[in-house]
Design an enzyme around this catalytic site. Structure first.
Site, PDB file in Angstrom:
ATOM      1  N   GLY A  68       0.805  -1.229  -0.072  1.00  0.00           N
ATOM      2  CA  GLY A  68       0.097   0.013  -0.173  1.00  0.00           C
ATOM      3  C   GLY A  68       0.893   1.229   0.167  1.00  0.00           C
ATOM      4  O   GLY A  68       2.106   1.076   0.304  1.00  0.00           O
ATOM      5  N   GLU A  69       0.211   2.413  -0.198  1.00  0.00           N
ATOM      6  CA  GLU A  69       0.901   3.712  -0.388  1.00  0.00           C
ATOM      7  C   GLU A  69      -0.065   4.810   0.061  1.00  0.00           C
ATOM      8  O   GLU A  69      -1.104   4.569  -0.354  1.00  0.00           O
ATOM      9  CB  GLU A  69       1.487   3.879  -1.815  1.00  0.00           C
ATOM     10  CG  GLU A  69       2.363   5.204  -2.080  1.00  0.00           C
ATOM     11  CD  GLU A  69       3.055   5.269  -3.370  1.00  0.00           C
ATOM     12  OE1 GLU A  69       3.740   6.088  -3.640  1.00  0.00           O
ATOM     13  OE2 GLU A  69       2.751   4.381  -4.275  1.00  0.00           O
ATOM     14  N   GLY A  89      -0.065   9.214   1.575  1.00  0.00           N
ATOM     15  CA  GLY A  89       0.773  10.327   1.108  1.00  0.00           C
ATOM     16  C   GLY A  89       2.240  10.615   1.804  1.00  0.00           C
ATOM     17  O   GLY A  89       3.085  11.286   1.275  1.00  0.00           O
ATOM     18  N   ALA A 123       4.311   7.738   2.779  1.00  0.00           N
ATOM     19  CA  ALA A 123       5.156   6.510   2.978  1.00  0.00           C
ATOM     20  C   ALA A 123       4.649   5.366   2.154  1.00  0.00           C
ATOM     21  O   ALA A 123       3.226   5.601   1.719  1.00  0.00           O
ATOM     22  CB  ALA A 123       5.152   6.119   4.547  1.00  0.00           C
ATOM     23  N   GLN A 124       5.479   4.399   1.773  1.00  0.00           N
ATOM     24  CA  GLN A 124       5.015   3.082   1.145  1.00  0.00           C
ATOM     25  C   GLN A 124       5.032   1.947   2.343  1.00  0.00           C
ATOM     26  O   GLN A 124       6.212   1.938   2.977  1.00  0.00           O
ATOM     27  CB  GLN A 124       5.730   2.749  -0.002  1.00  0.00           C
ATOM     28  CG  GLN A 124       5.652   3.891  -0.996  1.00  0.00           C
ATOM     29  CD  GLN A 124       6.576   3.788  -2.187  1.00  0.00           C
ATOM     30  OE1 GLN A 124       7.948   3.481  -1.915  1.00  0.00           O
ATOM     31  NE2 GLN A 124       6.242   3.807  -3.480  1.00  0.00           N
ATOM     32  N   LYS A 148       7.461  -0.371   6.282  1.00  0.00           N
ATOM     33  CA  LYS A 148       7.281   1.062   6.072  1.00  0.00           C
ATOM     34  C   LYS A 148       8.232   2.099   6.038  1.00  0.00           C
ATOM     35  O   LYS A 148       8.898   2.205   6.869  1.00  0.00           O
ATOM     36  CB  LYS A 148       6.195   1.593   7.290  1.00  0.00           C
ATOM     37  CG  LYS A 148       5.442   3.159   6.798  1.00  0.00           C
ATOM     38  CD  LYS A 148       4.445   3.303   7.769  1.00  0.00           C
ATOM     39  CE  LYS A 148       3.689   4.489   7.312  1.00  0.00           C
ATOM     40  NZ  LYS A 148       2.278   4.797   8.402  1.00  0.00           N
ATOM     41  N   ASP A 172      -6.876   9.522  13.447  1.00  0.00           N
ATOM     42  CA  ASP A 172      -7.173   8.894  12.072  1.00  0.00           C
ATOM     43  C   ASP A 172      -7.356   7.548  11.877  1.00  0.00           C
ATOM     44  O   ASP A 172      -6.806   6.821  11.130  1.00  0.00           O
ATOM     45  CB  ASP A 172      -5.840   9.293  11.028  1.00  0.00           C
ATOM     46  CG  ASP A 172      -6.111   9.022   9.329  1.00  0.00           C
ATOM     47  OD1 ASP A 172      -7.350   9.473   9.148  1.00  0.00           O
ATOM     48  OD2 ASP A 172      -5.310   9.045   8.649  1.00  0.00           O
TER      49      ASP A 172
END
Length: 668
Positions: A20-21, A23, A25-26, A42, A137
């Site tokens: 996943g990616e 804003g 980090a990947q 990460k 979040d």
């Protein structure tokens, strides 16, 4: 420079695939060459400013402070050599987002998994908040399931420490995810632990209903609704959401923070109360354990080595098929051929008798302090238990033969003339009626927004439970016994139908466009011929079979459930739900019309010859047996450690495993 699979970081972590990616980090699946395990890695994007690097490192420090099993821990911290990008590793979670637990289905298994996960996440949040941390979040993508189905909270990139909150806002920007944002956060105000509880409520609302509480064409539209619009009742989106769960969700989503639960610990307690409410109302009050009719009850006798009669009472009439004992709280109810519905305290003390003008043989439904029961004269009544007053009465053109099924503020009731009636639960007014091709004896099931009804001319009908609109139908054979349904992986279920001619069909179902549909062109997974008439409903349990179950040699290779089916001639079989293969069989001394009941790994059976048994559901071994002078046609109830059996001669008996002190008194 972008990273690619095969890249080795810190001489230890080989990147395998991008998971996943976001804003900042990947996240990669990576192989830890030192410890020989897969991890989630990460790594921060290489183009971000120093402020984002600070936020990334703050996330690492935050995770390092938290030690709850419901929070994803940091395993290692490192730095990518070329651009100096920091990275950290975490356990690799394979269960997917928490939304895989929903939408909720009306069966004890999925509801139990939801409540377990909700309470676990609530306790994890309490741990987070006790360290002075606010997540800010929470989304379904940040609450992932491990391989046991328990949720783990992750992604603390927007975490707010109590002394640093002022550094985490940007001019004109509200940080967070709009679909799950508390009103005070949406307005750019201060946040605290109760803001996270609101977000968790929005996440769990989506799990339960299949969509978040508010949707819109833009982020601003969604934020506006969070601040100003009332939350849609989750039962309107998904009528399978139990009342107790709906109440907690609506409490969590209160606009004002001071009207929400004040801590994660308090919230976990509310989920525990909801679980208790589920166990005491969901399985007992409706025939065959709820709207899925599995025949499994969660709290029947777990020990039967010394089961003895606890009490018996005489009823004002015979009790015959298709009657059943049902219960709610400290009451049990059963109808008689004398035209009465009798309610008795679980102590054996009489509570009330409600009259009808004809036989009351269809199972009643107890719910919310009321009882709903039909009679052979075509009347269906709702009676308030405390006062005994009749709330409403509905008159049909033929006798009611199946159990009333409560769903979405309505009551689904089948009558002998082939009509399935949908009535307002509050007023008794007819909402719609569907005419099947033949007489109806079986009770309806409800799954994934569809009412499933078998008729006696051989058809299974699937209707939109809200409107009565036909969805599909399939020919299965003449059915007198109510089918049973067991949910599988999310969005799937197996429906087991036992026909009068003796064929048992396992039909695969799946959710399509929000409604139950046949799973593929050939949805019948297997058919088993018991070579006998079948009047008793099958019973299903998701109990997996361990290698030492004593069942078929390869039983451990077929987890996923057991089907118990009884032929009228007295032969009872245990079949693997996955493929219909024999696990065990046992011949009873008498005909079987009462449906088997499963609880705590035991299957309880009663015959017309007066034989009562408890068999191990894994291998069919007898754990308890008893013989009475009168036979049984009504389905028993297993609840609160007690077995309640209504005999054909009009006697209601309760059986319970004897306590040592009680046994010595009996012997003395």
């Amino acid at each position: 420079m972008p990273l690619t699979p095969g890249t080795l970081l810190a001489g230890r972590y080989e990147l395998l695939a991008l998971l996943g990616e976001g804003g900042s980090a990947q996240v990669y699946r990576a192989q830890d060459g030192l410890l020989g395990r897969e991890v989630a890695l990460k790594v921060m994007h290489d183009y971000l400013p120093e402020s984002d690097r600070s936020r990334f490192l703050r996330e690492v420090r935050t995770l390092a402070r938290l030690t709850h099993p419901g929070v994803v821990p940091v395993l290692d911290l490192g730095q990518e050599p070329e651009a100096g990008r920091p990275f950290f590793t975490m356990p690799l979670l394979t269960g997917g987002p928490i939304t895989r637990l929903g939408p909720l289905e009306d069966a004890p298994g999925p509801l139990a998994r939801f409540l377990t996960a909700a309470a676990f996440a609530s306790r994890a949040l309490h741990h987070v908040h006790s360290h002075g941390i606010v997540h800010r979040d929470l989304t379904p993508g940040n609450v992932l399931l491990d391989d046991t189905g328990l949720p783990r909270i992750m992604d603390f990139g927007l975490v707010a420490l109590s002394e640093q909150t002022r550094h985490l806002t940007r001019s004109g920007v509200t940080l967070g995810t709009p679909a799950y944002m508390a009103p005070e956060q949406a307005k750019g105000g201060g946040v605290d632990a109760r803001s996270d509880l609101y977000a968790l409520g929005a996440v769990l609302y989506r799990v339960a209903c299949g969509s978040p509480p508010f949707v819109g064409d833009s982020d601003q539209s969604v934020l506006y609704q969070h601040v100003y619009e009332p939350v849609p009742d989750p039962r309107d989106l998904n009528p399978a959401v139990p009342d107790a769960v709906a109440r907690v969700l609506l409490w969590l989503l209160a606009k004002r923070a001071d009207r929400r639960p004040q801590s994660g610990a308090a919230l976990a307690h509310l989920w525990a109360l909801a679980r208790r409410d589920l166990w005491t109302t969901h399985a007992r009050g409706q025939y065959r354990g709820g709207r899925a009719r599995t025949g499994e009850h969660p709290d029947g006798p777990a020990r039967v080595s010394d089961m003895q009669e606890l009490w018996s009472v005489a009823l004002p009439g015979e009790v015959t098929w298709p009657a059943a004992v049902v219960g709610e709280g400290d009451l049990v109810a059963v109808g008689t051929r004398g035209g009465q519905l009798v309610l008795t305290h679980t102590s054996g003390r009489p509570f009330a008798t409600y009259a009808a003008r004809d036989e009351v043989t269809a199972p009643a439904t107890l719910i919310g302090g009321h009882v709903l029961y039909g009679a052979w004269d075509g009347t269906l009544r709702r009676v308030e238990l405390q006062s005994g007053s009749e709330v409403w009465r509905h008159q049909a053109r033929a006798e009611f033969t199946g159990a009333p099924t409560v769903w979405g503020g309505r009551l689904l009731a089948p009558s002998r003339d082939g009509h399935l009636h949908a009535l307002s639960l509050r007023t008794g007014e007819l909402a719609w009626a569907y005419r099947a091709g033949g007489s109806l004896a079986a009770s309806p099931l409800v799954w994934a927004g569809a009412a499933l009804q078998c008729d006696e001319t051989g058809w299974l009908h699937a209707l939109d439970a809200r409107s009565g609109t036909p969805l599909w139908k399939v020919e299965v054979g003449t059915v007198h016994a109510t089918p049973a349904l067991l949910p599988g992986p999310p969005g799937t279920a197996t429906l087991v139908i036992a026909t009068w001619e003796g064929e048992v069909h396992a039909i695969g179902l799946e959710v399509q466009n929000g409604r139950a549909a046949l799973a593929g062109e050939d949805a019948i997974r297997w058919t088993y011929d018991v070579e006998d008439e079948v009047w008793a409903s099958p019973a299903l349990t998701a109990l997996d079979l361990p290698p030492d179950s004593g069942a078929a040699p390869d039983a451990s290779a077929a987890p996923g459930g057991v089907v118990v089916v009884a032929g009228w001639g007295g032969k009872v079989r245990g079949l693997r739900l996955a493929d219909g293969e024999d696990l065990w069989e046992r011949t009873l001394d008498g005909r079987v019309t009462a449906s088997p009941v499963i609880s705590a790994g035991l299957v309880f059976l009663a015959t017309e010859g007066g034989e009562l048994l408890a068999l191990d559901v894994r291998n069919g071994e007898v754990r308890w047996t008893c013989r009475e002078r009168s036979g049984v046609q009504a389905t028993p109830l297993a609840a609160s450690g007690t077995l309640y059996v209504a005999f054909m001669d009009g006697t209601l008996r309760a059986y319970r495993n004897a306590h040592p002190e009680w046994r010595s008194e009996q012997e003395g």
